[in-house]
Design a protein around this motif. Structure first.
Motif, mmCIF file in Angstrom:
data_model
loop_
_atom_site.group_PDB
_atom_site.id
_atom_site.type_symbol
_atom_site.label_atom_id
_atom_site.label_comp_id
_atom_site.label_asym_id
_atom_site.label_seq_id
_atom_site.Cartn_x
_atom_site.Cartn_y
_atom_site.Cartn_z
ATOM 1 N N ILE A 10 0.844 -1.205 0.000
ATOM 2 C CA ILE A 10 0.000 0.000 0.000
ATOM 3 C C ILE A 10 0.876 1.251 0.000
ATOM 4 O O ILE A 10 1.788 1.387 0.815
ATOM 5 N N GLY A 11 0.607 2.145 -0.915
ATOM 6 C CA GLY A 11 1.361 3.394 -0.979
ATOM 7 C C GLY A 11 2.679 3.293 -1.710
ATOM 8 O O GLY A 11 3.351 4.318 -1.913
ATOM 9 N N GLY A 12 3.074 2.095 -2.082
ATOM 10 C CA GLY A 12 4.341 1.924 -2.795
ATOM 11 C C GLY A 12 5.511 2.409 -1.957
ATOM 12 O O GLY A 12 5.673 2.014 -0.795
ATOM 13 N N ASP A 13 6.319 3.280 -2.550
ATOM 14 C CA ASP A 13 7.482 3.831 -1.838
ATOM 15 C C ASP A 13 7.163 5.128 -1.105
ATOM 16 O O ASP A 13 8.060 5.776 -0.558
ATOM 17 N N THR A 14 5.909 5.507 -1.080
ATOM 18 C CA THR A 14 5.511 6.759 -0.418
ATOM 19 C C THR A 14 5.711 6.664 1.090
ATOM 20 O O THR A 14 5.422 5.642 1.710
ATOM 21 N N GLY A 45 7.982 10.296 7.611
ATOM 22 C CA GLY A 45 9.199 9.506 7.710
ATOM 23 C C GLY A 45 8.983 8.021 7.880
ATOM 24 O O GLY A 45 9.918 7.297 8.228
ATOM 25 N N ILE A 46 7.765 7.533 7.629
ATOM 26 C CA ILE A 46 7.474 6.109 7.779
ATOM 27 C C ILE A 46 6.577 5.675 6.627
ATOM 28 O O ILE A 46 5.801 6.478 6.097
ATOM 29 N N SER A 47 6.674 4.421 6.213
ATOM 30 C CA SER A 47 5.844 3.927 5.115
ATOM 31 C C SER A 47 4.372 3.929 5.521
ATOM 32 O O SER A 47 4.045 3.915 6.714
ATOM 33 N N ILE A 48 3.491 3.934 4.529
ATOM 34 C CA ILE A 48 2.058 3.936 4.807
ATOM 35 C C ILE A 48 1.646 2.686 5.591
ATOM 36 O O ILE A 48 0.942 2.804 6.607
ATOM 37 N N PRO A 49 2.053 1.459 5.165
ATOM 38 C CA PRO A 49 1.707 0.276 5.967
ATOM 39 C C PRO A 49 2.267 0.358 7.380
ATOM 40 O O PRO A 49 1.600 -0.051 8.337
ATOM 41 N N GLY A 50 3.482 0.885 7.501
ATOM 42 C CA GLY A 50 4.091 1.004 8.827
ATOM 43 C C GLY A 50 3.321 1.951 9.722
ATOM 44 O O GLY A 50 3.122 1.682 10.914
#
Length: 478
Positions: free
Chosen positions: A146-150, A154-159
């Motif tokens: 989800i969100g790819g590399d976005t 400072g944290i990924s969308i899944p994170g």
């Protein structure tokens, strides 16, 4: 205290969360204390620490024995420092006031209840969210894309989603306080020992033989410290883990039906819990390393290698629940009580939980995790402070006050500036002992010749502050 006496204290500006708990409202017996800490023993950082102990050059058997001895020392610390709470029904904030004075208690209380607790609450939430991310990824692999590399903040969308979910669960447990926590740990404790017992059996079977585990030679163990000093290092490390909850243990023992209940319950919880943990952790980590042919001290990595998805899901879920239990007992509950103590007329326990939780999110703990050195420096510094604080608290209660606290004086009317009693202002002797203990415990960080002190800093800080406080002159009541 009688209802009339409690009413007088409430009129002085103290809310219900700070007032002494009358015996009829105390609901924690020895069985509650028995389950309270057992879940806190089995967490991800503790399993990682066992790998570190093996790197000291200690044999697996010595690590087990050192952990069991450590549990006895920690149990003594927790029950001894918890007596003020169980005898008088007072929370940590007032226990601290009885030692440092009403003004003097603010700084050590702020460091333990706000800085250490809130920051560590956020960091524990982030650590738990990493396990949650693995768990979700096993059930729903597409979630991780989800969100790819976005990135956001400072944290990924899944994170960020995993962190928010896990953070919210911890906040809800915090809102429930001790009563919800008692029910939560009562259900969790049996699950812990079923699941980790199963892991230990698996590790024992795949390792080949118990002798393979007990004779395992840790690759890269470079320190090879003397056995006695190695034991002290393990004891110090375990004490450091319990430094914060041990200092503020009155927040839990104030609910004890009797001192006997908290002594028996906490001792059994910690000693039995650590005996089982000592065996399970060594067997699981070494057994897993032997089986996979790679030295692995991160228990999550061992679990992730399994080819049984249901087993991974169940085990990861229990690890997540133990993190929730640890976070509630050691962080969010003490933080809420301390905020209540600092602002008794504006903040109650529920508001304290909300404020502490929001701050723990806003500090973006995943950013702190980007530099592991700064985190360890921060935690070591807080631990170094709390060792001397605990030493002064115990010396004060047992040897200076002879286990006697005047509650009417302790809950002073702060609006009356002419009030004179032993608990008013700053206890200078307590501050001097704490500061000297802190300097000694940190001396190994700056003086190469004293480097060994860094390895037993909590013991040095506690022991030196305890001794110095008893040697210094004290304030007397007038």
């Amino acid at each position: 205290m009688t209802p009339e006496e409690l009413a007088i204290l409430e009129k002085r500006g103290y809310n219900q969360d700070l007032l002494p708990k009358p015996f009829e409202k105390r609901d924690m017996g020895w069985k509650n204390y028995f389950t309270l800490w057992m879940g806190s023993v089995h967490n991800i950082p503790n399993y990682t620490a066992v790998g570190g102990f093996l790197f000291l050059g200690l044999s697996p058997l010595n690590v087990m024995v050192a952990l069991i001895i450590s549990s006895i020392v920690v149990a003594a610390f927790m029950t001894i420092n918890g007596k003020a709470g169980s005898k008088y029904g007072i929370p940590f904030a007032l226990h601290l006031r009885s030692t440092y004075g009403d003004v003097g208690a603010k700084l050590p209380g702020f460091l333990r209840g706000c800085v250490a607790a809130i920051a560590w609450f956020g960091l524990q939430n982030f650590t738990g969210s990493l396990a949650l991310l693995i768990l979700i990824g096993k059930i729903w692999p597409q979630f991780l894309t989800i969100g790819g590399d976005t990135t956001l903040l400072g944290i990924s969308i899944p994170g960020l989603i995993a962190f928010t979910i896990f953070w919210a669960i911890n906040v809800l447990i915090g809102f429930g306080g001790g009563k919800i926590l008692n029910r939560f740990t009562a259900v969790l404790s049996p699950l812990i020992y079923i699941v980790f017992g199963g892991m230990a059996i698996w590790a024992f079977r795949v390792s080949g033989d118990i002798s393979e585990i007990l004779t395992y030679d840790t690759v890269g163990a470079t320190q090879n410290v003397p056995i006695i000093f190695g034991y002290l290092m393990v004891i110090n490390s375990v004490l450091a883990v319990w430094a914060a909850p041990g200092a503020s243990v009155s927040d839990f023992t104030q609910n004890a039906k009797s001192t006997r209940d908290q002594v028996i319950g906490q001792t059994a919880s910690l000693v039995v819990g650590y005996i089982i943990f000592a065996i399970f952790s060594v067997v699981i980590l070494i057994g897993g390393s032997i089986h996979y042919g790679i030295q692995e001290w991160n228990v999550l990595n061992i679990i992730e290698r399994w080819d049984n998805t249901p087993a991974i899901i169940i085990t990861m879920s229990v690890f997540l629940l133990t993190t929730v239990s640890t976070n509630a007992t050691g962080n969010i509950i003490p933080a809420a009580y301390q905020l209540t103590a600092l602002f008794p007329k504006k903040i109650n326990y529920q508001k304290g939980v909300l404020i502490a939780s929001m701050i723990s999110f806003l500090i973006m703990p995943w950013k702190l995790m980007e530099n592991s050195d700064s985190i360890f420096i921060f935690l070591n510094t807080i631990g170094a402070v709390l060792g001397p604080v605990a030493g002064v608290m115990i010396a004060s209660f047992y040897f200076v006050k002879k286990q006697e606290i005047n509650l009417n004086d302790l809950y002073m009317d702060t609006s009356n500036k002419n009030t004179k009693n032993i608990y008013k202002g700053i206890n200078q002797s307590a501050y001097i002992a704490t500061i000297v203990g802190l300097i000694l415990s940190l001396s190994g960080q700056f003086i190469p010749a004293l480097k060994a002190i860094s390895d037993i800093s909590w013991l040095v800080g506690f022991g030196s502050a305890f001794t110095i406080y008893l040697l210094l002159p004290k304030k007397s009541s007038k």
